[in-house]
Design an enzyme around this catalytic site. Structure first.
Site, PDB file in Angstrom:
ATOM      1  N   HIS A 165     -11.410  87.144  54.108  1.00  0.00           N
ATOM      2  CA  HIS A 165     -10.512  86.935  52.944  1.00  0.00           C
ATOM      3  C   HIS A 165     -10.522  88.199  51.705  1.00  0.00           C
ATOM      4  O   HIS A 165     -12.082  87.611  51.296  1.00  0.00           O
ATOM      5  CB  HIS A 165     -10.445  85.283  52.665  1.00  0.00           C
ATOM      6  CG  HIS A 165      -9.543  84.934  53.503  1.00  0.00           C
ATOM      7  ND1 HIS A 165      -8.611  85.155  53.897  1.00  0.00           N
ATOM      8  CD2 HIS A 165     -10.301  84.076  54.793  1.00  0.00           C
ATOM      9  CE1 HIS A 165      -8.420  83.544  54.763  1.00  0.00           C
ATOM     10  NE2 HIS A 165      -9.019  83.197  55.383  1.00  0.00           N
ATOM     11  N   GLY A 204      -4.518  78.671  54.212  1.00  0.00           N
ATOM     12  CA  GLY A 204      -4.164  77.419  53.475  1.00  0.00           C
ATOM     13  C   GLY A 204      -4.446  76.627  54.237  1.00  0.00           C
ATOM     14  O   GLY A 204      -4.832  76.453  54.800  1.00  0.00           O
ATOM     15  N   GLU A 238      -8.504  74.320  61.211  1.00  0.00           N
ATOM     16  CA  GLU A 238      -9.687  74.001  60.489  1.00  0.00           C
ATOM     17  C   GLU A 238     -10.323  72.985  59.856  1.00  0.00           C
ATOM     18  O   GLU A 238     -10.894  72.099  59.608  1.00  0.00           O
ATOM     19  CB  GLU A 238      -9.604  75.416  59.648  1.00  0.00           C
ATOM     20  CG  GLU A 238     -11.233  75.157  58.572  1.00  0.00           C
ATOM     21  CD  GLU A 238     -10.738  76.579  56.708  1.00  0.00           C
ATOM     22  OE1 GLU A 238      -9.298  76.688  57.078  1.00  0.00           O
ATOM     23  OE2 GLU A 238     -11.552  76.615  56.461  1.00  0.00           O
ATOM     24  N   ASP A 292     -16.000  84.253  56.712  1.00  0.00           N
ATOM     25  CA  ASP A 292     -14.344  83.948  56.197  1.00  0.00           C
ATOM     26  C   ASP A 292     -14.468  84.149  54.220  1.00  0.00           C
ATOM     27  O   ASP A 292     -13.176  84.702  54.471  1.00  0.00           O
ATOM     28  CB  ASP A 292     -14.934  82.390  56.003  1.00  0.00           C
ATOM     29  CG  ASP A 292     -13.071  81.608  55.854  1.00  0.00           C
ATOM     30  OD1 ASP A 292     -12.013  82.686  56.134  1.00  0.00           O
ATOM     31  OD2 ASP A 292     -13.130  80.388  55.787  1.00  0.00           O
TER      32      ASP A 292
HETATM   33  N1  HPA Z   1      -8.477  78.535  55.377  1.00  0.00           N
HETATM   34  C1  HPA Z   1      -7.461  78.400  55.127  1.00  0.00           C
HETATM   35  N2  HPA Z   1      -7.132  79.080  53.795  1.00  0.00           N
HETATM   36  C2  HPA Z   1      -7.582  80.191  53.561  1.00  0.00           C
HETATM   37  C3  HPA Z   1      -9.469  79.982  53.716  1.00  0.00           C
HETATM   38  C4  HPA Z   1      -9.549  79.596  54.878  1.00  0.00           C
HETATM   39  O1  HPA Z   1     -10.577  79.267  55.544  1.00  0.00           O
HETATM   40  N3  HPA Z   1      -9.809  81.372  52.970  1.00  0.00           N
HETATM   41  C5  HPA Z   1      -9.081  81.301  52.229  1.00  0.00           C
HETATM   42  N4  HPA Z   1      -7.795  80.638  52.594  1.00  0.00           N
HETATM   43 ZN    ZN Z   2     -10.061  81.958  56.475  1.00  0.00          ZN
END
Ligand code: HPA
Ligand code: ZN
Length: 342
Positions: free
Chosen positions: A21, A172, A202, A280
């Site tokens: 990100h 999110g 996740e 990530d």
């Molecule tokens: N998951 C969901 N949203 C996110 C993440 C993530 O790992 N990193 C930044 N926004």
């Molecule tokens: Zn992510």
């Protein structure tokens, strides 16, 4: 293989990162500089306190911190400096190509004009290419903001369609944010030629991954950690060659797993799923792509040929054009295997 030669081999492998990100790639020094300019954001201006600030109790806590950093970004210069900070980190690790997730809706809610965001992405991407790192963009929906965010993200992606935009995502929280509600936006993005890469599994169970596959036509899954709890799902992902963007250190830092050795990536690999390794939000998680390869190698006893395969998986699973894929694959295949200790 001794640790040093494995490390050197990991460095020498040309690598691709598929799940990072942009806001989460803000380096510690960049965040400190932003925090000094924006004291009301509540982000520490001291390096030791910032490391403490980046110690997450759980995933919701991580998101709050992430949003605080995001709120300090105001113009094209901020965006360009994030892109170039990420570029230099990737280059130093011999990462040649990355698909970077950007969340336009959040930047606009925080007051950044669309033109500033687009200008920063474009100038940053052009300079990254000059520095030897090719970047592509994934525009993702911040799921917690609901249907309005879905509509606006789609409209922005299709109207602006900046150079390098390859995919459409969903990030999110997952709990109480059903994937299926976003189906019409993903259908339209796919119809327009973008690829579908939602986060799923996740922070919630395998049903979310099934929904990402069935309702959003996911071509890759962001994380997919909980897929390992459902053997039929693992078999489906393997059979249909839907890769997982696995981010082991991220899952450790947000307390989704207790140790890397306890991460389900071992079961994913055993089930024949196409696994890719990713960071990530690297500085927030004190992660590097090289570190992910090393940690997984150590935890699961992987050798050079397994790591070479993981590097190949990322190229195969990327949205690079065929010629660029075969160029990188040739280099990966040609990377010399380190000599075994006598
Ligand atoms: N998951 C969901 N949203 C996110 C993440 C993530 O790992 N990193 C930044 N926004
Ligand atoms: Zn992510």
């Amino acid at each position: 293989m001794p640790g040093d030669s494995l490390r050197a081999f990991i460095h020498a492998l040309p690598k691709v990162e598929l799940h990072v990100h942009l806001v989460g790639s803000a380096g510690v020094d960049a965040v400190l500089a932003l925090a000094r300019r924006h004291p009301s954001a509540g982000v520490p201006t001291d390096a030791v306190e910032l490391r403490e600030f980046f110690t997450f109790r759980d995933f919701p806590h991580f998101l709050k911190v992430y949003w605080a950093v995001q709120s300090m970004l105001t113009d094209r210069h901020d965006i360009e400096s994030l892109v170039l900070g990420l570029t230099d980190s990737l280059r130093s690790q011999n990462v040649r190509y990355a698909e970077v997730t950007v969340t336009p809706y959040n930047h606009m809610v925080d007051g950044m004009p669309a033109d500033e965001l687009l200008a920063g992405l474009a100038s940053g991407r052009a300079e990254a290419a000059r520095r030897g790192v090719d970047l592509a963009w994934c525009f993702d929906i911040p799921g917690e903001k609901g249907l309005a965010a879905g509509r606006e993200t789609l409209a922005f992606a299709l109207t602006e369609r900046p150079d390098g935009l390859v995919s459409f995502g969903l990030g999110g929280p997952e709990v109480s944010v059903p994937r299926a509600q976003f189906a019409p936006f993903f259908a339209a993005a796919l119809e327009a030629g973008l690829h579908s890469v939602p986060h799923a599994g996740e922070t919630s169970g395998p049903a979310t991954v099934w929904s990402a596959v069935r309702d959003l036509s996911a071509e890759r899954i962001g994380h997919g950690t909980s897929s390992a709890d459902d053997p039929a799902l693992l078999a489906h992902l393997a059979e249909h060659r839907i890769p997982l963007e696995v981010c082991p250190t991220s899952n450790l830092r947000t307390q989704q797993v207790a140790t890397i050795a306890g991460h389900p990536v071992g079961r994913m690999l055993s089930a024949g799923v196409i696994v890719t390794l990713n960071t990530d939000d690297p500085p927030m998680f004190d992660a590097t792509l090289e570190g992910e390869y090393l940690a997984v190698a150590e935890a699961f006893g992987l050798g050079a040929e397994n790591l070479r395969q993981l590097a190949r998986n990322a190229v195969d699973a990327s949205f690079l054009p065929a010629a660029a894929k075969s160029y990188l694959l040739t280099e990966i295949i040609a990377t010399p295997t380190p000599a075994s200790p006598a």
